[in-house]
Design an enzyme around this catalytic site. Structure first.
Site, PDB file in Angstrom:
ATOM      1  N   ASP A   9      -8.642  -8.647  -1.695  1.00  0.00           N
ATOM      2  CA  ASP A   9      -8.116  -7.281  -1.856  1.00  0.00           C
ATOM      3  C   ASP A   9      -7.586  -7.154  -3.282  1.00  0.00           C
ATOM      4  O   ASP A   9      -6.378  -7.010  -3.498  1.00  0.00           O
ATOM      5  CB  ASP A   9      -7.003  -7.066  -0.813  1.00  0.00           C
ATOM      6  CG  ASP A   9      -6.454  -5.640  -0.818  1.00  0.00           C
ATOM      7  OD1 ASP A   9      -7.041  -4.763  -1.483  1.00  0.00           O
ATOM      8  OD2 ASP A   9      -5.425  -5.412  -0.156  1.00  0.00           O
ATOM      9  N   CYS A  60     -10.222  -1.158  -4.296  1.00  0.00           N
ATOM     10  CA  CYS A  60      -9.595   0.122  -4.622  1.00  0.00           C
ATOM     11  C   CYS A  60     -10.262   0.725  -5.844  1.00  0.00           C
ATOM     12  O   CYS A  60      -9.740   1.652  -6.455  1.00  0.00           O
ATOM     13  CB  CYS A  60      -8.087  -0.052  -4.834  1.00  0.00           C
ATOM     14  SG  CYS A  60      -7.669  -1.225  -6.112  1.00  0.00           S
ATOM     15  N   GLN A  62       0.863  -1.184   0.000  1.00  0.00           N
ATOM     16  CA  GLN A  62       0.000   0.000   0.000  1.00  0.00           C
ATOM     17  C   GLN A  62       0.901   1.237   0.000  1.00  0.00           C
ATOM     18  O   GLN A  62       1.943   1.254   0.657  1.00  0.00           O
ATOM     19  CB  GLN A  62      -0.892   0.005   1.242  1.00  0.00           C
ATOM     20  CG  GLN A  62      -1.783  -1.219   1.368  1.00  0.00           C
ATOM     21  CD  GLN A  62      -2.958  -1.198   0.397  1.00  0.00           C
ATOM     22  OE1 GLN A  62      -3.246  -0.197  -0.256  1.00  0.00           O
ATOM     23  NE2 GLN A  62      -3.621  -2.336   0.283  1.00  0.00           N
ATOM     24  N   TYR A  99      -5.114 -12.195  -2.845  1.00  0.00           N
ATOM     25  CA  TYR A  99      -4.417 -11.013  -3.376  1.00  0.00           C
ATOM     26  C   TYR A  99      -3.542 -10.450  -2.252  1.00  0.00           C
ATOM     27  O   TYR A  99      -3.701  -9.307  -1.825  1.00  0.00           O
ATOM     28  CB  TYR A  99      -5.403  -9.938  -3.859  1.00  0.00           C
ATOM     29  CG  TYR A  99      -6.445 -10.431  -4.834  1.00  0.00           C
ATOM     30  CD1 TYR A  99      -6.223 -10.357  -6.202  1.00  0.00           C
ATOM     31  CD2 TYR A  99      -7.643 -10.984  -4.378  1.00  0.00           C
ATOM     32  CE1 TYR A  99      -7.182 -10.802  -7.103  1.00  0.00           C
ATOM     33  CE2 TYR A  99      -8.601 -11.435  -5.280  1.00  0.00           C
ATOM     34  CZ  TYR A  99      -8.369 -11.342  -6.630  1.00  0.00           C
ATOM     35  OH  TYR A  99      -9.324 -11.785  -7.507  1.00  0.00           O
ATOM     36  N   ASP A 154      -0.799 -14.738  -4.341  1.00  0.00           N
ATOM     37  CA  ASP A 154      -0.600 -13.545  -5.160  1.00  0.00           C
ATOM     38  C   ASP A 154       0.008 -14.014  -6.475  1.00  0.00           C
ATOM     39  O   ASP A 154       0.668 -15.056  -6.510  1.00  0.00           O
ATOM     40  CB  ASP A 154       0.342 -12.550  -4.462  1.00  0.00           C
ATOM     41  CG  ASP A 154       0.235 -11.138  -5.047  1.00  0.00           C
ATOM     42  OD1 ASP A 154      -0.406 -10.284  -4.414  1.00  0.00           O
ATOM     43  OD2 ASP A 154       0.808 -10.893  -6.145  1.00  0.00           O
TER      44      ASP A 154
END
Ligand code: SAH
Length: 479
Positions: free
Chosen positions: A410, A437, A312, A341, A362
């Site tokens: 995520d 997001c 992030q 994720y 991931d």
């Protein structure tokens, strides 16, 4: 002023919502000017108004402003325009700290007072829900956006293109919007100071050592991009030179001087990308000096970070975002969790103490290696990360009989893959949290997810002040 608002005569309370089916056949020409009242900010932070019932997007205009708009683009269902003249500015209009704020991407809201930015980020979620209309969306609780006390100096990474200007000087920055015209960013109010200090140091050294820079037109030259990332918790800095080819003639000198000038630089890497592409990263990354990772600290845990691993961008708000996710998940001791994720495992490792077992995945192998190493560093032995996509690995785990009590996703801006949504709908984990997001893909995914889940609430968190980007945590309960 009121006579400038013809749209009021045509629209009901839904007037702010884009309605592409409303083809009015209104005659407009490029460059035409007309008065316009701005009603709302669209999802990319542009002002929205209506000219003879036609939707108009105006970059830089704010709600309640009265402007003279000048048409810059004509599309079947909307117009784009620029502000020719600001007749009545919004009381929320402020002077941007960065001169180039209106020119390069990522500063869409720097001219909007921060409380209004936070209100906008909640409104963007609402606009997306109105557009996709998932079941029960009118009753979703949209909590006020969690913001920052100081909404500047938060970005832990600067990823700047590097070129030479007309005078032959090295410049580093971001492209002017919709162009490949590079703006030299000597200062940047949203970057953590360490990222800019080191970035400018790199630029000065490239100039002093006469390091070749990439030329997009000819595909020749060396350095394309410089990435500087700082770990807020330790102050460690990593510099990555993304180059068009491997040989870096001034490498020894560059490394030596960087390490001497900036003791906080503990990792210097080179990534090689010789494709004629707008993608930043190539496949090959090599260590030039120091160690291959920097060490970040979040929620008291240590995280090693490889150059290509996602983290992030706003460490101050990351902790708040994760707290919200953990609160929404409300784990009890004996539960199994999937951290989908996962990046370098920041979320899964933060909840491992409260869970029986955590698995995550991931697509970036380096990030997964980091995640497993991070588990080890922190003495956590009930987590396991695998490389692959969520849409292949989660169904595989389900087939193997691993049905998690809790799932946290995520995803990147593209949202969830359909196959993954189907797997979630059939496995129906008891606890489910979605960190998004991108409110548009979130709202799209909610259309399907609400077949099996109720939305308890949506909590927006401002991870990127001064931009139009919006992050949100969704808490579900099983229907
Ligand atoms: N949860 C992490 C990372 C979130 S960003 C954190 O908070 O730091 C999204 C991550 O999804 C990135 O690390 C990206 O590499 C990864 N990713 C992208 N597409 C994916 C896919 N289809 N399946 C699994 N991971 C994916």
């Amino acid at each position: 002023m009121k006579s400038n608002q013809p749209q009021h005569r045509y629209h009901n309370s839904n007037q702010h919502r884009p309605r592409p089916h409303q083809q009015t056949g209104v005659q407009v020409t490029l460059g035409q000017r007309f008065p316009l009242t701005i009603k709302r900010l669209g999802i990319n932070g542009e002002g929205i108004g209506y000219f003879k019932r036609k939707l108009v997007f105006v970059k830089g205009a704010l709600p309640n402003e009265v402007i003279v708009a000048e048409v810059t683009g004509i599309k079947p269902s909307f117009l784009t325009a620029k502000v020719h003249r600001l007749k009545a500015p919004s009381s929320d209009r402020v002077k941007p700290r960065d001169d180039y704020a209106g020119e390069v991407g990522g500063f869409e809201l720097e001219h909007l007072a921060y409380p209004a930015q936070l209100a906008f980020k909640r409104d963007v979620v609402l606009q997306s829900l109105e557009k996709f209309q998932p079941k029960g969306y009118r009753n979703f609780q949209l909590k006020p956006t969690i913001g920052m006390d100081n909404p500047y100096a938060y970005r832990n990474k600067a990823q700047f293109q590097v070129r030479r200007d007309a005078d032959g000087h090295v410049i580093a920055g971001l492209y002017r919007e919709r162009s490949h015209d590079l703006v030299d960013l000597k200062t940047c109010s949203v970057q953590m100071p360490a990222t800019m200090r080191v970035m400018r140091g790199v630029v000065d050294l490239m100039e002093a050592l006469d390091v070749s820079t990439y030329d997009e037109k000819t595909g020749t030259g060396l350095v394309r991009t410089v990435v500087v990332r700082v770990a807020e918790g330790t102050g460690e800095v990593q510099v990555v030179f993304v180059t068009a080819k491997a040989p870096f003639p001034q490498e020894a000198e560059m490394v030596d001087q960087l390490l001497t000038k900036f003791p906080e630089v503990v990792s210097i890497m080179q990534n090689i990308n010789n494709d004629k592409t707008s993608l930043i990263w190539g496949e090959k990354t090599k260590l030039l000096a120091g160690k291959p990772q920097i060490r970040e600290v979040l929620n008291g845990l240590q995280f090693n970070l490889s150059a290509r691993a996602f983290l992030q961008l706003n460490p101050y708000q990351t902790v708040r975002l994760y707290d919200e996710a953990l609160k929404a998940l409300a784990l009890s001791d004996n539960e199994t969790v999937i951290d989908a994720y996962s990046g370098v495992g920041t979320i899964g490792l933060s909840i491992a103490h409260a869970a029986k077992e955590v698995r995550g995945m991931d697509v970036i192998a380096d990030a997964v290696d980091d995640a497993n190493e991070n588990a080890r560093i922190n003495g956590i032995d009930n987590v396991r990360y695998e490389t692959g996509t969520a849409e292949t690995i989660i169904p595989k785990w389900l087939n193997e009989g691993f049905t998690p009590d809790a799932l946290i996703v995520d995803p990147p801006r593209t949202g969830l893959d359909d196959g993954l949504i189907n797997a979630i709908l059939s496995a129906k984990p008891k606890k489910f949290v979605y960190i998004s997001c991108n409110p548009s893909t979130l709202a799209r995914d909610l259309v399907k997810l609400t077949k099996q889940y109720h939305v308890d609430y949506i909590q927006s968190v401002d991870m990127m002040p001064q931009t139009a980007r919006c992050e949100a945590v969704v808490k579900f309960t099983r229907a």
